[in-house]
Design a protein around this motif. Structure first.
Motif, mmCIF file in Angstrom:
data_model
loop_
_atom_site.group_PDB
_atom_site.id
_atom_site.type_symbol
_atom_site.label_atom_id
_atom_site.label_comp_id
_atom_site.label_asym_id
_atom_site.label_seq_id
_atom_site.Cartn_x
_atom_site.Cartn_y
_atom_site.Cartn_z
ATOM 1 N N GLY A 101 -7.086 -0.939 -0.472
ATOM 2 C CA GLY A 101 -6.747 0.456 -0.691
ATOM 3 C C GLY A 101 -5.606 0.505 -1.690
ATOM 4 N N TYR A 102 -5.564 1.539 -2.506
ATOM 5 C CA TYR A 102 -4.464 1.704 -3.458
ATOM 6 C C TYR A 102 -4.212 3.196 -3.640
ATOM 7 N N HIS A 103 -3.052 3.513 -4.183
ATOM 8 C CA HIS A 103 -2.682 4.913 -4.410
ATOM 9 C C HIS A 103 -1.688 5.006 -5.560
ATOM 10 N N CYS A 104 -1.457 6.224 -6.015
ATOM 11 C CA CYS A 104 -0.417 6.486 -7.005
ATOM 12 C C CYS A 104 0.906 6.581 -6.263
ATOM 13 N N ALA A 105 1.908 5.876 -6.728
ATOM 14 C CA ALA A 105 3.204 5.857 -6.054
ATOM 15 C C ALA A 105 3.858 7.237 -6.012
ATOM 16 N N ASP A 106 3.568 8.107 -6.980
ATOM 17 C CA ASP A 106 4.184 9.430 -7.030
ATOM 18 C C ASP A 106 3.311 10.530 -6.436
ATOM 19 N N ASN A 107 2.033 10.227 -6.181
ATOM 20 C CA ASN A 107 1.123 11.234 -5.641
ATOM 21 C C ASN A 107 0.100 10.526 -4.768
#
Length: 118
Positions: A101-107
């Motif tokens: 899993g991954y995500h945007c650190a700011d959103n």
């Protein structure tokens, strides 16, 4: 002679397209649907990507905003991109099979999953 001069100028311009942080600014769109994830303002496309072990995945920021892509806690390997300006890309080669899993650190709403097969 003019052709040689033009080629030299083009090579200098292309050579100058790498930023100091290691991000690469593509001079032409680099897109392979099988290994590229497009980062938008509210999501990534595709949200789920399935690849084989040893494949390099590219995240390409198609948004005008800046993004940092980072793996979720508990993934088989952790990764974090540098700050990706618009049209910058980040690449990571997946060695360990599993679900990432991954995500945007700011959103955190900008997120996705990469499944790495054996």
């Amino acid at each position: 002679m003019a052709g040689t001069l033009m080629l030299s100028v083009m090579l200098v311009l292309v050579a100058g397209c790498t930023s100091p942080s290691g991000q690469t600014v593509p001079t032409t769109p680099v897109y392979s649907p099988k290994t590229t994830i497009l980062i938008g303002s509210t999501s990534v496309n595709p949200q789920i990507l399935v690849v084989n072990r040893g494949v390099t995945v590219t995240w390409l920021n198609t948004d005008m905003g800046r993004h940092i892509i980072t793996s979720d806690p508990g993934t088989p390997e952790s990764f974090t991109s540098p700050l990706l300006e618009s049209n910058y890309r980040y690449q990571y080669t997946f060695i360990t099979p599993g679900t990432y899993g991954y995500h945007c650190a700011d959103n955190a709403a900008i997120k996705g999953t990469i499944i790495v097969n054996k």
